[in-house]
Design a protein around this motif. Structure first.
Motif, PDB file in Angstrom:
ATOM      1  N   TYR A 195       1.372  -1.001   1.795  1.00  0.00           N
ATOM      2  CA  TYR A 195       2.552  -0.591   2.551  1.00  0.00           C
ATOM      3  C   TYR A 195       3.562   0.095   1.632  1.00  0.00           C
ATOM      4  CZ  TYR A 195       6.330  -1.024   5.987  1.00  0.00           C
ATOM      5  OH  TYR A 195       7.341  -0.763   6.878  1.00  0.00           O
ATOM      6  N   ASP A 196       3.867  -0.562   0.505  1.00  0.00           N
ATOM      7  CA  ASP A 196       4.863  -0.013  -0.415  1.00  0.00           C
ATOM      8  C   ASP A 196       4.407   1.325  -1.000  1.00  0.00           C
ATOM      9  OD1 ASP A 196       6.383  -2.221   0.070  1.00  0.00           O
ATOM     10  OD2 ASP A 196       5.830  -3.269  -1.781  1.00  0.00           O
ATOM     11  N   LEU A 197       3.131   1.404  -1.376  1.00  0.00           N
ATOM     12  CA  LEU A 197       2.646   2.637  -2.010  1.00  0.00           C
ATOM     13  C   LEU A 197       2.665   3.823  -1.044  1.00  0.00           C
ATOM     14  CD1 LEU A 197      -0.284   1.159  -4.143  1.00  0.00           C
ATOM     15  CD2 LEU A 197       1.735   2.374  -5.039  1.00  0.00           C
ATOM     16  N   VAL A 198       2.354   3.574   0.214  1.00  0.00           N
ATOM     17  CA  VAL A 198       2.395   4.673   1.196  1.00  0.00           C
ATOM     18  C   VAL A 198       3.824   5.197   1.321  1.00  0.00           C
ATOM     19  CG1 VAL A 198       2.209   5.239   3.653  1.00  0.00           C
ATOM     20  CG2 VAL A 198       0.352   4.026   2.504  1.00  0.00           C
ATOM     21  N   LEU A 199       4.790   4.266   1.360  1.00  0.00           N
ATOM     22  CA  LEU A 199       6.181   4.712   1.511  1.00  0.00           C
ATOM     23  C   LEU A 199       6.677   5.397   0.238  1.00  0.00           C
ATOM     24  CD1 LEU A 199       7.862   1.893   3.575  1.00  0.00           C
ATOM     25  CD2 LEU A 199       6.506   3.844   4.293  1.00  0.00           C
ATOM     26  N   GLU A 200       6.214   4.922  -0.920  1.00  0.00           N
ATOM     27  CA  GLU A 200       6.699   5.501  -2.181  1.00  0.00           C
ATOM     28  C   GLU A 200       6.055   6.848  -2.492  1.00  0.00           C
ATOM     29  OE1 GLU A 200       6.039   2.658  -5.334  1.00  0.00           O
ATOM     30  OE2 GLU A 200       6.965   1.071  -4.143  1.00  0.00           O
ATOM     31  N   LYS A 201       4.744   6.935  -2.320  1.00  0.00           N
ATOM     32  CA  LYS A 201       4.024   8.111  -2.810  1.00  0.00           C
ATOM     33  C   LYS A 201       3.382   8.953  -1.712  1.00  0.00           C
ATOM     34  CE  LYS A 201       2.859   5.604  -7.054  1.00  0.00           C
ATOM     35  NZ  LYS A 201       3.775   6.308  -7.972  1.00  0.00           N
ATOM     36  N   GLY A 202       3.343   8.423  -0.507  1.00  0.00           N
ATOM     37  CA  GLY A 202       2.683   9.154   0.572  1.00  0.00           C
ATOM     38  C   GLY A 202       1.210   8.797   0.628  1.00  0.00           C
ATOM     39  N   TYR A 203       0.650   8.964   1.809  1.00  0.00           N
ATOM     40  CA  TYR A 203      -0.717   8.524   2.032  1.00  0.00           C
ATOM     41  C   TYR A 203      -1.735   9.366   1.264  1.00  0.00           C
ATOM     42  CZ  TYR A 203      -4.916   7.177   4.517  1.00  0.00           C
ATOM     43  OH  TYR A 203      -6.166   6.727   4.840  1.00  0.00           O
ATOM     44  N   ALA A 204      -1.432  10.655   1.086  1.00  0.00           N
ATOM     45  CA  ALA A 204      -2.389  11.542   0.429  1.00  0.00           C
ATOM     46  C   ALA A 204      -2.712  11.053  -0.978  1.00  0.00           C
ATOM     47  CB  ALA A 204      -1.853  12.973   0.392  1.00  0.00           C
ATOM     48  N   LYS A 205      -1.732  10.420  -1.625  1.00  0.00           N
ATOM     49  CA  LYS A 205      -1.940  10.000  -3.011  1.00  0.00           C
ATOM     50  C   LYS A 205      -2.344   8.532  -3.141  1.00  0.00           C
ATOM     51  CE  LYS A 205       0.980  13.601  -4.915  1.00  0.00           C
ATOM     52  NZ  LYS A 205       2.381  13.980  -5.148  1.00  0.00           N
ATOM     53  N   LEU A 206      -2.505   7.860  -2.019  1.00  0.00           N
ATOM     54  CA  LEU A 206      -2.898   6.452  -2.064  1.00  0.00           C
ATOM     55  C   LEU A 206      -4.356   6.323  -2.500  1.00  0.00           C
ATOM     56  CD1 LEU A 206      -1.959   3.526  -1.176  1.00  0.00           C
ATOM     57  CD2 LEU A 206      -3.149   3.995   0.970  1.00  0.00           C
ATOM     58  N   THR A 207      -4.619   5.414  -3.475  1.00  0.00           N
ATOM     59  CA  THR A 207      -5.999   5.143  -3.890  1.00  0.00           C
ATOM     60  C   THR A 207      -6.235   3.634  -3.899  1.00  0.00           C
ATOM     61  OG1 THR A 207      -5.411   5.000  -6.234  1.00  0.00           O
ATOM     62  CG2 THR A 207      -6.061   7.183  -5.404  1.00  0.00           C
ATOM     63  N   ILE A 208      -7.487   3.260  -3.776  1.00  0.00           N
ATOM     64  CA  ILE A 208      -7.855   1.843  -3.867  1.00  0.00           C
ATOM     65  C   ILE A 208      -7.467   1.297  -5.248  1.00  0.00           C
ATOM     66  CG2 ILE A 208      -9.833   0.265  -3.961  1.00  0.00           C
ATOM     67  CD1 ILE A 208      -9.302   0.986  -1.119  1.00  0.00           C
ATOM     68  N   GLU A 209      -7.620   2.136  -6.286  1.00  0.00           N
ATOM     69  CA  GLU A 209      -7.255   1.731  -7.644  1.00  0.00           C
ATOM     70  C   GLU A 209      -5.775   1.352  -7.712  1.00  0.00           C
ATOM     71  OE1 GLU A 209      -9.085   4.333  -6.891  1.00  0.00           O
ATOM     72  OE2 GLU A 209     -10.973   3.944  -7.942  1.00  0.00           O
ATOM     73  N   ALA A 210      -4.938   2.203  -7.136  1.00  0.00           N
ATOM     74  CA  ALA A 210      -3.496   1.946  -7.199  1.00  0.00           C
ATOM     75  C   ALA A 210      -3.121   0.690  -6.413  1.00  0.00           C
ATOM     76  CB  ALA A 210      -2.732   3.159  -6.664  1.00  0.00           C
ATOM     77  N   ILE A 211      -3.769   0.494  -5.268  1.00  0.00           N
ATOM     78  CA  ILE A 211      -3.496  -0.715  -4.481  1.00  0.00           C
ATOM     79  C   ILE A 211      -3.886  -1.950  -5.299  1.00  0.00           C
ATOM     80  CG2 ILE A 211      -4.085  -2.026  -2.405  1.00  0.00           C
ATOM     81  CD1 ILE A 211      -4.766   0.694  -1.053  1.00  0.00           C
ATOM     82  N   ALA A 212      -5.069  -1.899  -5.902  1.00  0.00           N
ATOM     83  CA  ALA A 212      -5.564  -3.043  -6.686  1.00  0.00           C
ATOM     84  C   ALA A 212      -4.604  -3.354  -7.831  1.00  0.00           C
ATOM     85  CB  ALA A 212      -6.968  -2.749  -7.210  1.00  0.00           C
ATOM     86  N   ALA A 213      -4.169  -2.310  -8.548  1.00  0.00           N
ATOM     87  CA  ALA A 213      -3.273  -2.518  -9.686  1.00  0.00           C
ATOM     88  C   ALA A 213      -1.962  -3.134  -9.228  1.00  0.00           C
ATOM     89  CB  ALA A 213      -3.026  -1.188 -10.396  1.00  0.00           C
ATOM     90  N   ARG A 214      -1.386  -2.586  -8.150  1.00  0.00           N
ATOM     91  CA  ARG A 214      -0.113  -3.084  -7.663  1.00  0.00           C
ATOM     92  C   ARG A 214      -0.225  -4.518  -7.139  1.00  0.00           C
ATOM     93  NH1 ARG A 214       4.832  -0.751  -5.429  1.00  0.00           N
ATOM     94  NH2 ARG A 214       4.334   1.009  -6.777  1.00  0.00           N
ATOM     95  N   ALA A 215      -1.353  -4.818  -6.492  1.00  0.00           N
ATOM     96  CA  ALA A 215      -1.514  -6.152  -5.897  1.00  0.00           C
ATOM     97  C   ALA A 215      -1.972  -7.179  -6.926  1.00  0.00           C
ATOM     98  CB  ALA A 215      -2.522  -6.083  -4.749  1.00  0.00           C
ATOM     99  N   GLY A 216      -2.402  -6.704  -8.099  1.00  0.00           N
ATOM    100  CA  GLY A 216      -2.888  -7.630  -9.114  1.00  0.00           C
ATOM    101  C   GLY A 216      -4.233  -8.239  -8.752  1.00  0.00           C
ATOM    102  N   VAL A 217      -5.092  -7.446  -8.132  1.00  0.00           N
ATOM    103  CA  VAL A 217      -6.454  -7.912  -7.809  1.00  0.00           C
ATOM    104  C   VAL A 217      -7.443  -6.843  -8.289  1.00  0.00           C
ATOM    105  CG1 VAL A 217      -5.639  -9.137  -5.754  1.00  0.00           C
ATOM    106  CG2 VAL A 217      -6.560  -6.803  -5.527  1.00  0.00           C
TER     107      VAL A 217
END
Lengths: 210, 210
Positions: free
Chosen positions: A25-47
């Motif tokens: 949720y946070d990454l989509v609002l910060e960077k936009g959906y086009a730049k969202l990656t599974i890697e970035a979600i994992a890093a941000r979520a700590g998983v």
């Protein structure tokens, strides 16, 4: 980054799931959906990435869950107000929707959801059911009540699904293509037009000449 | 892959431009917009990536040009039929549009264009102007003629931009979210509802109670 072990207890599992959804949720609002990656979600979520892929097949699927209210689904039905004044009830709800469109977070969410179903059309039915479904059914239910009260046209030839689309479709079209402002005046006009179209006997004489 | 030299003559330049647009068009239909890359366009068109970047800033920009009819732009205005029967004229045009939506190539094109403006909202005004503009203005012009003929409601409070969105918005919304079929019956219903909403005096009594 924490290890990628299977959470051993339901609570830990739920915590990881929630962290992934919040990160998305946070990454989509910060960077936009086009730049969202599974890697970035994992890093941000700590998983680990595998934790995400265990529960979701794609970034689109995570994103849809991230943007749905907790517990949203078929059982989450909502009702429109029914004060007895159909026009006022519809305008009240649609004005609140117009206000939501003016909120960058809401707009980013809808932008991401809409892009995802365009790029991965197989997700469209799930989005239609879980994201749009409760709202569409609530509008239709309110129109059915008005129909039973004799305020709008009755009969099998009056398609209330199309009537609901008259209220919501133009608004989304205007927003998507940046055709004009989504103001209270605008949504009031949509309600006025739609109720005029639904007035008893209204469509029977529409085949006029010019 | 051919060398990436600047085409030395206008004709060669135009040939490369056309090859790039054709390659883009074909690749979107074959593989979908999500998988389209500048690399793939360059390989298919037989040009270097730099040739593409010389003319377009992004894959989205190439795609928009690829999907526009040759010469499309502000000067490409179209007119709707005017047989004197407004309902029949609108239904004729919208039925043809419904047929287009049933064509996978048209649908892939619209899907790509819509996804692009969601992912890169700064392109929305260009798409609205060049892709939607001529059609939107043609509908409005036809409604203006009907208004002048006294067939639909007149006056400054009758917003014909919104009226055009009533005809086209629901159709795009239904398509995007896979809410139902885009049939001739469906678009006929949209026309009937819209003309009922536009009937002289129709909206003045819409504030009814239920």
């Amino acid at each position: 980054m924490p290890s990628d072990n299977v959470p051993s207890r339901p609570r830990r599992s739920e915590r990881a799931r929630r962290a992934i959804l919040d990160a998305t949720y946070d990454l989509v609002l910060e960077k936009g959906y086009a730049k969202l990656t599974i890697e970035a979600i994992a890093a941000r979520a700590g998983v680990g990435k595998q934790t995400i892929y265990r529960w979701w097949p794609s970034k689109g699927a995570v994103m849809i869950d991230a943007f749905l209210p907790e517990g949203a689904g078929e059982e989450t039905e909502v009702d429109l107000p029914d004060t007895g004044d159909l026009a006022a009830d519809l305008k009240g709800v649609l004005r609140a929707t117009a206000d939501e469109f003016a909120d960058p977070a809401f707009s980013a969410r809808l932008r991401a959801l809409s892009a995802e179903i365009l790029l991965a059309p197989e997700l469209a039915p799930d989005v239609a059911e879980r994201v749009l479904g409760p709202g569409l059914r609530a509008y239709k239910k309110r129109l059915l009540a008005a129909q039973q009260a004799g305020v709008i046209a009755q009969g099998d030839d009056v398609d209330l699904d199309v009537a609901v689309e008259l209220l919501l479709g133009p608004l989304h079209y205007r927003w998507l293509h940046d055709l004009g402002g989504i103001t209270h005046d605008y949504v009031d006009t949509l309600v006025d037009f739609t109720l005029a179209a639904l007035r008893p006997g209204a469509t029977t004489t529409s085949s006029s000449s010019s």
